[in-house]
Design an enzyme around this catalytic site. Structure first.
Site, short mmCIF file in Angstrom:
data_model
loop_
_atom_site.label_atom_id
_atom_site.label_comp_id
_atom_site.label_asym_id
_atom_site.label_seq_id
_atom_site.Cartn_x
_atom_site.Cartn_y
_atom_site.Cartn_z
CE LYS A 183 -0.08 1.99 3.49
NZ LYS A 183 0.04 2.76 4.76
N PRO A 209 9.36 -5.41 3.50
CG PRO A 209 10.47 -3.37 3.19
CD PRO A 209 9.75 -4.45 2.45
CB VAL A 210 8.72 -6.17 9.28
CG1 VAL A 210 7.90 -6.07 10.54
CG2 VAL A 210 8.59 -7.57 8.68
CB SER A 260 8.55 -0.81 5.87
OG SER A 260 7.61 -1.42 5.00
CB ILE A 262 4.63 -0.17 1.88
CG1 ILE A 262 5.69 -1.16 2.35
CG2 ILE A 262 5.30 1.08 1.33
CD1 ILE A 262 6.63 -1.61 1.23
N GLY A 286 2.50 -3.64 5.08
CA GLY A 286 2.78 -5.09 5.10
C GLY A 286 1.85 -5.87 6.01
N GLY A 287 1.84 -5.55 7.30
CA GLY A 287 1.00 -6.28 8.25
C GLY A 287 -0.48 -6.11 7.96
CB SER A 288 -2.50 -3.11 7.08
OG SER A 288 -2.08 -2.43 8.23
CG ASP A 312 -2.82 1.75 6.97
OD1 ASP A 312 -3.54 2.75 6.81
OD2 ASP A 312 -1.58 1.79 7.04
O1 C5P Z 1 -4.63 1.35 13.73
P1 C5P Z 1 -3.20 0.97 13.88
O2 C5P Z 1 -3.00 -0.18 14.83
O3 C5P Z 1 -2.49 0.75 12.59
O4 C5P Z 1 -2.49 2.24 14.53
C1 C5P Z 1 -1.25 2.18 15.19
C2 C5P Z 1 -1.09 3.44 16.03
O5 C5P Z 1 -0.90 4.58 15.18
C3 C5P Z 1 -2.30 3.80 16.88
O6 C5P Z 1 -2.24 3.18 18.13
C4 C5P Z 1 -2.21 5.30 17.02
O7 C5P Z 1 -1.27 5.65 18.02
C5 C5P Z 1 -1.58 5.71 15.69
N1 C5P Z 1 -2.61 6.15 14.71
C6 C5P Z 1 -3.19 7.41 14.86
N2 C5P Z 1 -4.14 7.81 13.95
C7 C5P Z 1 -4.49 7.03 12.91
C8 C5P Z 1 -3.91 5.76 12.74
C9 C5P Z 1 -2.96 5.35 13.67
O8 C5P Z 1 -2.89 8.15 15.80
N3 C5P Z 1 -5.41 7.46 12.05
#
Ligand code: C5P
Length: 275
Positions: free
Chosen positions: A12, A91-92, A94, A96, A98-100, A131
């Site tokens: 992504k 890559p982890v 990173s 883009i 990957g995990g999502s 994501d």
């Molecule tokens: O949703 P996800 O687990 O990918 O988000 C990881 C961290 O990134 C969240 O815990 C939050 O601190 C931050 N985040 C945010 N606003 C977003 C997406 C992620 O603050 N829209």
């Protein structure tokens, strides 16, 4: 019910990413134009009474210490089992997806393997990460909310080079260090009729997460410098991967070769976006 299912988990790319205020739930409001590439991870699913995941591929080691992969969480959220094998090409941590992308691929793959209705997948996806919803469709989209509001937007195919300097950047830390924000008040574009039109639009946009990510990992500045021959070079997501947009595939392949030669320790990959 399918016998075996293979799903692609494309990388992504956030072509731009603007942040707004921190919301009551702790997440930041976002606006981003997201595209996907022909470079990505691959997931194979077979029927099994147990839920298992084997990870192989060039970046498998990066996930070895992870107690609970997002793919397994996705399967548990659907209450489904399978024997799954992930080929980790990206890559982890990173920027883009990957995990999502892998979690979204698991949702799609499990739904197909078990002949499930896909109507509820987006809600499950949002529970797994900001994501994940955009990665379920893996088609160009305008992303809003904390990431879960996804509107398809047609975007022309782009030739790109992706570069990651081998440093993992934790998303939460980047958001914590965020100071300057462009806000989320932009109207949804109708679409982009040419690559040049899209580039002209993107040149007026930025990635608000670049400054905080560079403060944590200054090497991101070197990556953007290495991509200075591109028509546009930006960081994706919370980094550290950056992308450069080139006129055509041949130029992207040549630029990727030159950057890889100058920086042998970096992950450098030419790619094209999916339409
Ligand atoms: O949703 P996800 O687990 O990918 O988000 C990881 C961290 O990134 C969240 O815990 C939050 O601190 C931050 N985040 C945010 N606003 C977003 C997406 C992620 O603050 N829209």
């Amino acid at each position: 019910m399918a016998d075996q299912v293979r799903v692609f988990a494309p990388a992504k790319i956030n072509l731009f990413l603007h942040a707004g205020d921190k919301r009551a739930d702790g997440y930041h409001a976002l606006q981003s134009l997201v595209v996907f590439t022909d470079v990505g991870d691959a997931l194979t699913l077979d029927h099994d009474a147990a839920l298992t995941l084997t990870i192989e591929g060039p970046f498998a080691q990066g996930l070895a210490g992870e107690a609970d992969n997002l793919i397994l969480k996705a399967a548990r959220a659907l209450s489904k089992t399978a024997r799954m094998t992930l080929t980790k090409n990206l890559p982890v941590a990173s920027g883009i997806g990957g995990g999502s992308a892998d979690a979204a691929a698991a949702l799609r793959g499990l739904a197909k393997l078990h002949g499930m209705d896909t109507a509820g997948l987006q809600e499950t996806a949002a529970m797994l990460g900001s994501d994940v919803p955009v990665c379920v469709a893996s088609r160009s989209a305008w992303m809003e909310g904390r990431g879960e509001v996804v509107t398809p937007v047609p975007a022309p195919r782009l030739a790109m080079v992706l570069v990651n300097p081998g440093v993992a950047v934790p998303t939460a830390g980047v958001f914590r260090a965020l100071e300057s924000r462009r806000g989320t008040g932009m109207a949804l574009p109708a679409g982009f009729d040419s690559g040049q039109g899209l580039l002209d639009f993107l040149k007026r946009m930025s990635n608000d997460l670049e400054a905080p990510a560079r403060a944590i990992q200054p090497v991101i500045g070197e990556v953007l410098q290495a991509l200075s021959g591109a028509g546009l070079a930006r960081m994706s997501g919370s980094g550290a991967t950056c992308f450069g947009v080139f006129d055509d595939d041949a130029q992207a392949v040549a630029a990727a070769r030159d950057i890889a030669r100058a920086h042998p320790a970096w992950w450098v990959q030419s790619a094209r976006t999916l339409q």
